[in-house]
Design a protein around this motif. Structure first.
Motif, PDB file in Angstrom:
ATOM      1  N   GLY A   6      -3.340 -86.056  69.529  1.00  0.00           N
ATOM      2  CA  GLY A   6      -2.083 -86.471  68.935  1.00  0.00           C
ATOM      3  C   GLY A   6      -1.786 -85.802  67.611  1.00  0.00           C
ATOM      4  N   GLU A   7      -0.624 -86.119  67.092  1.00  0.00           N
ATOM      5  CA  GLU A   7      -0.160 -85.658  65.788  1.00  0.00           C
ATOM      6  C   GLU A   7      -0.239 -86.838  64.824  1.00  0.00           C
ATOM      7  N   VAL A   8      -0.499 -86.534  63.570  1.00  0.00           N
ATOM      8  CA  VAL A   8      -0.548 -87.578  62.549  1.00  0.00           C
ATOM      9  C   VAL A   8       0.363 -87.177  61.395  1.00  0.00           C
ATOM     10  N   GLY A   9       1.053 -88.160  60.846  1.00  0.00           N
ATOM     11  CA  GLY A   9       1.923 -87.908  59.710  1.00  0.00           C
ATOM     12  C   GLY A   9       1.704 -88.940  58.624  1.00  0.00           C
ATOM     13  N   ASP A  41       1.847 -89.609  66.587  1.00  0.00           N
ATOM     14  CA  ASP A  41       2.819 -89.163  67.592  1.00  0.00           C
ATOM     15  C   ASP A  41       4.203 -89.763  67.345  1.00  0.00           C
ATOM     16  N   GLY A  42       4.600 -89.825  66.061  1.00  0.00           N
ATOM     17  CA  GLY A  42       5.930 -90.294  65.700  1.00  0.00           C
ATOM     18  C   GLY A  42       6.094 -91.800  65.655  1.00  0.00           C
ATOM     19  N   ARG A  43       5.056 -92.533  65.925  1.00  0.00           N
ATOM     20  CA  ARG A  43       5.101 -93.995  65.956  1.00  0.00           C
ATOM     21  C   ARG A  43       4.334 -94.536  64.752  1.00  0.00           C
ATOM     22  N   ALA A 104      -2.846-100.313  68.745  1.00  0.00           N
ATOM     23  CA  ALA A 104      -4.141 -99.643  68.924  1.00  0.00           C
ATOM     24  C   ALA A 104      -3.882 -98.174  69.226  1.00  0.00           C
ATOM     25  N   ALA A 105      -4.364 -97.308  68.361  1.00  0.00           N
ATOM     26  CA  ALA A 105      -4.141 -95.869  68.536  1.00  0.00           C
ATOM     27  C   ALA A 105      -4.973 -95.354  69.697  1.00  0.00           C
ATOM     28  N   ALA A 106      -4.304 -94.843  70.710  1.00  0.00           N
ATOM     29  CA  ALA A 106      -5.015 -94.285  71.858  1.00  0.00           C
ATOM     30  C   ALA A 106      -5.262 -92.793  71.674  1.00  0.00           C
TER      31      ALA A 106
END
Length: 144
Positions: A6-9, A41-43, A104-106
């Motif tokens: 995933g992406e992280v911001g 992921d944008g969430r 919960a981050a998958a």
């Protein structure tokens, strides 16, 4: 359970300061706050209205210069341990965690993606603190 990388911001806004003496490291670390959030992921995974963003940036700089095992941010302003974490899973992948997370981050985050996002956040934070608050946090981020 396998997951897609995933992406992280990292985002901060509404910077504020109660720094009285900018030569005192502890004041720069703890008296500059902002509305802060972490997204996967944008969430939005985690959000806090008054977060010690300079303390996080300082810790992340130290972590990036070390062995880069688990990223466990323990704030002097919180009883939570960790307040924000990225746990090393395997082969250079990390999973995000906070006791206050919204889901919960998958997704797992690749090491280089995590580091790139932290570097981008730290650069932007330094620039915003300088322009908006007229404070210099560069020595704190270098660990001086």
């Amino acid at each position: 359970m396998d997951s897609v990388p995933g992406e992280v911001g990292f985002l901060c806004e509404d910077l504020r300061s109660s720094v009285e003496d900018p030569h005192e490291t502890w004041q720069l670390l703890l008296r500059i706050g902002a509305k802060f959030s972490v997204s996967i992921d944008g969430r939005t995974l985690y959000s806090e209205e008054d977060f010690p963003v300079v303390e996080l940036a300082s810790y992340s700089e130290s972590w990036m210069g070390g062995d880069q095992s688990d990223f466990l941010f323990l704030s002097m302003e919180s009883d939570e341990s960790p307040l924000l974490g990225f746990y090393y899973e395997s082969s250079g992948f990390f999973r995000a965690y906070s006791p206050h997370q919204f889901f919960a981050a998958a997704a797992t985050i690749k090491r280089d993606v995590l580091i790139g996002s932290l570097q981008e956040f730290n650069r932007g934070l330094g620039q915003c603190v300088a322009s908006e608050l007229r404070l210099d946090i560069s020595a704190v981020l270098r660990g001086a």
